[in-house]
Scaffold this motif. Structure first.
Motif, PDB file in Angstrom:
ATOM      1  N   ASN A  26      -1.836  -3.041  -9.108  1.00 28.62           N
ATOM      2  CA  ASN A  26      -1.707  -1.588  -9.208  1.00 28.62           C
ATOM      3  C   ASN A  26      -2.425  -0.867  -8.074  1.00 28.62           C
ATOM      4  OD1 ASN A  26      -0.097  -1.406 -11.570  1.00 28.62           O
ATOM      5  ND2 ASN A  26      -1.861  -1.788 -12.861  1.00 28.62           N
ATOM      6  N   GLY A  27      -3.587  -1.381  -7.683  1.00 25.36           N
ATOM      7  CA  GLY A  27      -4.322  -0.769  -6.591  1.00 25.36           C
ATOM      8  C   GLY A  27      -3.614  -0.923  -5.256  1.00 25.36           C
ATOM      9  N   ILE A  28      -3.058  -2.100  -5.022  1.00 26.40           N
ATOM     10  CA  ILE A  28      -2.318  -2.348  -3.776  1.00 26.40           C
ATOM     11  C   ILE A  28      -1.072  -1.468  -3.721  1.00 26.40           C
ATOM     12  CG2 ILE A  28      -0.978  -4.089  -2.521  1.00 26.40           C
ATOM     13  CD1 ILE A  28      -3.081  -6.153  -3.600  1.00 26.40           C
ATOM     14  N   LYS A  29      -0.385  -1.331  -4.842  1.00 25.03           N
ATOM     15  CA  LYS A  29       0.785  -0.439  -4.897  1.00 25.03           C
ATOM     16  C   LYS A  29       0.374   0.999  -4.583  1.00 25.03           C
ATOM     17  CE  LYS A  29       3.718  -2.915  -8.248  1.00 25.03           C
ATOM     18  NZ  LYS A  29       4.281  -2.862  -9.620  1.00 25.03           N
ATOM     19  N   ALA A  30      -0.770   1.420  -5.105  1.00 21.55           N
ATOM     20  CA  ALA A  30      -1.252   2.780  -4.877  1.00 21.55           C
ATOM     21  C   ALA A  30      -1.548   3.017  -3.402  1.00 21.55           C
ATOM     22  CB  ALA A  30      -2.500   3.040  -5.721  1.00 21.55           C
ATOM     23  N   ALA A  31      -2.212   2.063  -2.764  1.00 24.63           N
ATOM     24  CA  ALA A  31      -2.527   2.190  -1.340  1.00 24.63           C
ATOM     25  C   ALA A  31      -1.254   2.208  -0.503  1.00 24.63           C
ATOM     26  CB  ALA A  31      -3.439   1.039  -0.901  1.00 24.63           C
ATOM     27  N   HIS A  32      -0.310   1.347  -0.865  1.00 29.12           N
ATOM     28  CA  HIS A  32       0.965   1.289  -0.152  1.00 29.12           C
ATOM     29  C   HIS A  32       1.702   2.621  -0.267  1.00 29.12           C
ATOM     30  CE1 HIS A  32       4.642  -0.545   1.458  1.00 29.12           C
ATOM     31  NE2 HIS A  32       5.300   0.023   0.452  1.00 29.12           N
ATOM     32  N   SER A  33       1.745   3.166  -1.481  1.00 26.95           N
ATOM     33  CA  SER A  33       2.435   4.440  -1.695  1.00 26.95           C
ATOM     34  C   SER A  33       1.736   5.594  -0.974  1.00 26.95           C
ATOM     35  CB  SER A  33       2.512   4.752  -3.192  1.00 26.95           C
ATOM     36  OG  SER A  33       3.307   3.802  -3.872  1.00 26.95           O
ATOM     37  N   ALA A  34       0.420   5.461  -0.806  1.00 25.25           N
ATOM     38  CA  ALA A  34      -0.342   6.492  -0.089  1.00 25.25           C
ATOM     39  C   ALA A  34      -0.151   6.399   1.419  1.00 25.25           C
ATOM     40  CB  ALA A  34      -1.826   6.373  -0.426  1.00 25.25           C
ATOM     41  N   GLY A  35       0.414   5.295   1.883  1.00 22.27           N
ATOM     42  CA  GLY A  35       0.625   5.103   3.313  1.00 22.27           C
ATOM     43  C   GLY A  35      -0.642   4.732   4.051  1.00 22.27           C
ATOM     44  N   ILE A  36      -1.521   3.992   3.381  1.00 16.56           N
ATOM     45  CA  ILE A  36      -2.793   3.591   3.981  1.00 16.56           C
ATOM     46  C   ILE A  36      -2.843   2.074   4.106  1.00 16.56           C
ATOM     47  CG2 ILE A  36      -5.315   3.652   3.737  1.00 16.56           C
ATOM     48  CD1 ILE A  36      -4.960   6.161   1.996  1.00 16.56           C
TER      49      ILE A  36
END
Length: 218
Positions: A170-180
């Motif tokens: 979930n954290g990796i998905k969040a970072a990916h979606s944030a474009g970071i």
């Protein structure tokens, strides 16, 4: 060039998962629900309130999510005060390395702010970090990117100058979606997670020392 690092906490800075697991399962017993391993694994990286909302819906409970949260936190407090907690191997050295090279450090965790402060005070980490963000204080929980977007904005740097360190799907998905740029930290404490969306996957903090990572971020 790397200017800021956004750290997840559980599984990256400290391994509180065993304590959380015991606290959750004690709470499950309190309200007489049977949470299987697949369902429990899907909670990783989410805030306690959102997990408890899912439990109320999934099991059609009469109790409120807030009541479940209070039960779980009371159990966690007892385990935390009596548990043997250690920082993840190599993380303190890496935190000091980044800090010495003027990298802005922010924690962006799904843990409650109280939980974050407890860990930071116990291990004297406040001196290295400029900010703390708790997913429990935000409208959306990981995998929604809100927490990393806000944490990156707080640093004052461009997202392209930031790096997230995460250990959960979930954290990796969040970072990916944030474009970071996201480094997936794969360790013995984070089994069963999906690292496919991470820009880089490591199993040791030595792999992302400042000298090795500074020019990868651009």
């Amino acid at each position: 060039m790397l200017k800021a690092v956004l750290f997840d906490m559980d599984g990256v800075i400290v391994d509180t998962e065993p304590l959380h697991r015991k606290a959750y399962h004690q709470m499950f017993n309190d309200v007489s629900i049977d949470v299987n391993e697949d369902l429990y694994a899907s909670f990783t990286g989410q805030s306690t309130i959102n997990i408890c909302k899912r439990l109320v819906d999934h099991f059609n409970l009469n109790e409120t999510p807030e009541y479940l949260v209070s039960l779980k936190r009371e159990h966690y407090k007892i385990f935390f005060e009596n548990g043997d907690l250690q920082l993840i191997d190599g993380v303190l050295e890496r935190i000091k390395d980044y800090h010495a090279n003027d990298v802005t450090l922010v924690v962006a965790s799904s843990a409650s702010m109280l939980g974050i402060k407890q860990i930071f005070e116990r291990f004297d980490l406040n001196q290295y970090f400029s900010g703390k963000f708790s997913g429990a204080d935000l409208e959306k929980s990981k995998p929604h990117p809100e927490i990393f977007i806000k944490a990156a904005e707080f640093t004052g740097f461009k997202k392209s100058e930031c790096m997230v360190i995460e250990d959960s799907t979930n954290g990796i998905k969040a970072a990916h979606s944030a474009g970071i740029f996201c480094t997936g930290f794969k360790s013995k404490h984070s089994s069963g997670q999906d690292y496919s969306l991470a820009n880089k996957v490591v199993s040791s903090f030595e792999e992302i020392s400042y000298s090795k990572i500074v020019n990868i971020i651009s």
